[in-house]
Design a protein around this motif. Structure first.
Motif, PDB file in Angstrom:
ATOM      1  N   ILE A 180      13.001  52.313 -31.417  1.00 42.16           N
ATOM      2  CA  ILE A 180      11.810  51.526 -31.761  1.00 42.16           C
ATOM      3  C   ILE A 180      12.150  50.464 -32.797  1.00 42.16           C
ATOM      4  O   ILE A 180      11.636  49.339 -32.746  1.00 42.16           O
ATOM      5  CB  ILE A 180      10.670  52.442 -32.255  1.00 42.16           C
ATOM      6  N   TYR A 181      13.023  50.782 -33.742  1.00 42.23           N
ATOM      7  CA  TYR A 181      13.402  49.799 -34.753  1.00 42.23           C
ATOM      8  C   TYR A 181      14.099  48.606 -34.103  1.00 42.23           C
ATOM      9  O   TYR A 181      13.809  47.451 -34.416  1.00 42.23           O
ATOM     10  CB  TYR A 181      14.313  50.439 -35.809  1.00 42.23           C
ATOM     11  N   LEU A 218       3.209  50.480 -37.152  1.00 40.84           N
ATOM     12  CA  LEU A 218       2.633  51.664 -36.504  1.00 40.84           C
ATOM     13  C   LEU A 218       3.568  52.228 -35.436  1.00 40.84           C
ATOM     14  O   LEU A 218       3.616  53.443 -35.232  1.00 40.84           O
ATOM     15  CB  LEU A 218       1.271  51.331 -35.903  1.00 40.84           C
ATOM     16  N   PHE A 219       4.300  51.355 -34.758  1.00 40.91           N
ATOM     17  CA  PHE A 219       5.303  51.822 -33.789  1.00 40.91           C
ATOM     18  C   PHE A 219       6.336  52.716 -34.464  1.00 40.91           C
ATOM     19  O   PHE A 219       6.780  53.710 -33.899  1.00 40.91           O
ATOM     20  CB  PHE A 219       6.014  50.648 -33.121  1.00 40.91           C
ATOM     21  N   LEU A 220       6.730  52.359 -35.692  1.00 41.06           N
ATOM     22  CA  LEU A 220       7.704  53.175 -36.421  1.00 41.06           C
ATOM     23  C   LEU A 220       7.129  54.536 -36.785  1.00 41.06           C
ATOM     24  O   LEU A 220       7.835  55.549 -36.732  1.00 41.06           O
ATOM     25  CB  LEU A 220       8.168  52.457 -37.678  1.00 41.06           C
ATOM     26  N   ILE A 221       5.876  54.567 -37.165  1.00 39.90           N
ATOM     27  CA  ILE A 221       5.231  55.846 -37.455  1.00 39.90           C
ATOM     28  C   ILE A 221       5.191  56.693 -36.184  1.00 39.90           C
ATOM     29  O   ILE A 221       5.498  57.889 -36.208  1.00 39.90           O
ATOM     30  CB  ILE A 221       3.825  55.628 -38.049  1.00 39.90           C
ATOM     31  N   TRP A 274      18.219  57.331 -40.212  1.00 37.47           N
ATOM     32  CA  TRP A 274      19.358  56.456 -39.928  1.00 37.47           C
ATOM     33  C   TRP A 274      19.049  54.997 -40.229  1.00 37.47           C
ATOM     34  O   TRP A 274      19.881  54.265 -40.745  1.00 37.47           O
ATOM     35  CB  TRP A 274      19.827  56.612 -38.486  1.00 37.47           C
ATOM     36  N   VAL A 275      17.867  54.572 -39.903  1.00 35.14           N
ATOM     37  CA  VAL A 275      17.461  53.194 -40.179  1.00 35.14           C
ATOM     38  C   VAL A 275      17.445  52.955 -41.687  1.00 35.14           C
ATOM     39  O   VAL A 275      17.888  51.912 -42.165  1.00 35.14           O
ATOM     40  CB  VAL A 275      16.083  52.918 -39.549  1.00 35.14           C
ATOM     41  N   PHE A 276      16.963  53.915 -42.431  1.00 31.41           N
ATOM     42  CA  PHE A 276      16.944  53.821 -43.885  1.00 31.41           C
ATOM     43  C   PHE A 276      18.367  53.731 -44.441  1.00 31.41           C
ATOM     44  O   PHE A 276      18.643  52.938 -45.333  1.00 31.41           O
ATOM     45  CB  PHE A 276      16.209  55.035 -44.468  1.00 31.41           C
ATOM     46  N   PHE A 277      19.291  54.522 -43.893  1.00 24.94           N
ATOM     47  CA  PHE A 277      20.680  54.490 -44.362  1.00 24.94           C
ATOM     48  C   PHE A 277      21.312  53.120 -44.122  1.00 24.94           C
ATOM     49  O   PHE A 277      22.039  52.606 -44.978  1.00 24.94           O
ATOM     50  CB  PHE A 277      21.516  55.572 -43.687  1.00 24.94           C
ATOM     51  N   VAL A 278      21.032  52.505 -42.983  1.00 24.31           N
ATOM     52  CA  VAL A 278      21.560  51.164 -42.704  1.00 24.31           C
ATOM     53  C   VAL A 278      20.965  50.165 -43.689  1.00 24.31           C
ATOM     54  O   VAL A 278      21.674  49.305 -44.229  1.00 24.31           O
ATOM     55  CB  VAL A 278      21.268  50.746 -41.239  1.00 24.31           C
ATOM     56  N   ASN A 279      19.665  50.273 -43.950  1.00 22.91           N
ATOM     57  CA  ASN A 279      19.014  49.381 -44.914  1.00 22.91           C
ATOM     58  C   ASN A 279      19.585  49.550 -46.317  1.00 22.91           C
ATOM     59  O   ASN A 279      19.796  48.571 -47.035  1.00 22.91           O
ATOM     60  CB  ASN A 279      17.504  49.627 -44.945  1.00 22.91           C
ATOM     61  N   VAL A 280      19.830  50.781 -46.722  1.00 24.81           N
ATOM     62  CA  VAL A 280      20.412  51.032 -48.045  1.00 24.81           C
ATOM     63  C   VAL A 280      21.808  50.418 -48.125  1.00 24.81           C
ATOM     64  O   VAL A 280      22.165  49.789 -49.129  1.00 24.81           O
ATOM     65  CB  VAL A 280      20.435  52.544 -48.367  1.00 24.81           C
ATOM     66  N   PRO A 282      11.280  46.359 -47.749  1.00 27.63           N
ATOM     67  CA  PRO A 282      11.727  46.779 -46.417  1.00 27.63           C
ATOM     68  C   PRO A 282      12.568  48.052 -46.434  1.00 27.63           C
ATOM     69  O   PRO A 282      12.449  48.893 -45.547  1.00 27.63           O
ATOM     70  CB  PRO A 282      12.548  45.590 -45.910  1.00 27.63           C
ATOM     71  N   VAL A 283      13.390  48.211 -47.468  1.00 29.30           N
ATOM     72  CA  VAL A 283      14.205  49.423 -47.574  1.00 29.30           C
ATOM     73  C   VAL A 283      13.307  50.636 -47.783  1.00 29.30           C
ATOM     74  O   VAL A 283      13.468  51.666 -47.122  1.00 29.30           O
ATOM     75  CB  VAL A 283      15.233  49.289 -48.716  1.00 29.30           C
ATOM     76  N   VAL A 284      12.342  50.508 -48.667  1.00 31.02           N
ATOM     77  CA  VAL A 284      11.429  51.618 -48.948  1.00 31.02           C
ATOM     78  C   VAL A 284      10.575  51.930 -47.720  1.00 31.02           C
ATOM     79  O   VAL A 284      10.385  53.105 -47.363  1.00 31.02           O
ATOM     80  CB  VAL A 284      10.557  51.298 -50.184  1.00 31.02           C
ATOM     81  N   LEU A 285      10.072  50.900 -47.061  1.00 34.96           N
ATOM     82  CA  LEU A 285       9.239  51.128 -45.876  1.00 34.96           C
ATOM     83  C   LEU A 285      10.034  51.722 -44.715  1.00 34.96           C
ATOM     84  O   LEU A 285       9.470  52.458 -43.901  1.00 34.96           O
ATOM     85  CB  LEU A 285       8.557  49.829 -45.442  1.00 34.96           C
ATOM     86  N   SER A 286      11.330  51.427 -44.631  1.00 38.10           N
ATOM     87  CA  SER A 286      12.139  52.033 -43.575  1.00 38.10           C
ATOM     88  C   SER A 286      12.323  53.529 -43.811  1.00 38.10           C
ATOM     89  O   SER A 286      12.683  54.266 -42.896  1.00 38.10           O
ATOM     90  CB  SER A 286      13.494  51.343 -43.456  1.00 38.10           C
ATOM     91  N   PHE A 287      12.062  53.986 -45.013  1.00 37.07           N
ATOM     92  CA  PHE A 287      12.062  55.418 -45.312  1.00 37.07           C
ATOM     93  C   PHE A 287      10.666  56.016 -45.116  1.00 37.07           C
ATOM     94  O   PHE A 287      10.507  57.059 -44.485  1.00 37.07           O
ATOM     95  CB  PHE A 287      12.530  55.656 -46.756  1.00 37.07           C
ATOM     96  N   ILE A 288       9.652  55.335 -45.638  1.00 41.56           N
ATOM     97  CA  ILE A 288       8.297  55.892 -45.650  1.00 41.56           C
ATOM     98  C   ILE A 288       7.679  55.965 -44.254  1.00 41.56           C
ATOM     99  O   ILE A 288       7.126  57.003 -43.874  1.00 41.56           O
ATOM    100  CB  ILE A 288       7.388  55.078 -46.597  1.00 41.56           C
TER     101      ILE A 288
END
Length: 154
Positions: A7-8, A42-45, A63-69, A126-132
């Motif tokens: 989805i990402y 919403l797609f990510l949720i 995984w998406v969060f790790f790439v963003n970090v 964006p990094v925080v939202l990719s986690f939340i």
């Protein structure tokens, strides 16, 4: 199959199609821009929910969060967050490429990035939202699936 990653990547494609197909300035944000960003969020949720429903472990939504970090750390290391930090300047450093990769990877949040441009928050949100967002969907899916499982056991 990791739904969050799929989805990402789909969000990147959909927002690119929307962004390059629209008319007007990239700085002037309309309500449609915010609506599209909200729908893609919403797609990510929902993707996090699907991961929980398929009984995947929680780590799969991160995984998406790790790439963003990784991109954020590389951008920060190269730029060192100077006093004149501007996400759209290259400032004779390699941070521009990591920052650009971070912005493209989180393209569905472009309207938020434009509002926060000129501060480091444009990269942090964006990094925080990719986690939340995926985590929220995963927790909702886990809770709903657990409740459904408890009702069938009784």
């Amino acid at each position: 199959m990791n739904y969050v990653t799929i989805i990402y990547l789909l969000n990147i494609l959909l927002y690119a199609l929307y962004f390059f197909g629209r008319t007007g300035s990239e700085v002037a944000m309309s309500s449609l821009d915010y609506t599209v960003s909200g729908i893609l969020s919403l797609f990510l949720i929902f993707a996090g929910y699907l991961n929980a429903k398929q009984k995947m472990i929680y780590r799969t939504v991160l995984w998406v969060f790790f790439v963003n970090v990784f991109l954020f750390i590389c951008s920060g290391l190269f730029d060192q967050f100077g006093s004149h930090f501007n996400i759209l300047s290259n400032g004779n450093s390699d941070s521009f490429f990591f920052t650009l990769a971070l912005l493209v990877y989180n393209g569905y949040l472009f309207s938020l990035t434009v509002i926060l441009e000129g501060s480091g928050l444009a990269l942090i949100f964006p990094v925080v939202l990719s986690f939340i967002l995926p985590s929220l969907g995963y927790l909702i899916g886990k809770k709903l699936y657990q409740n459904k499982q408890n009702s069938t056991d009784a």
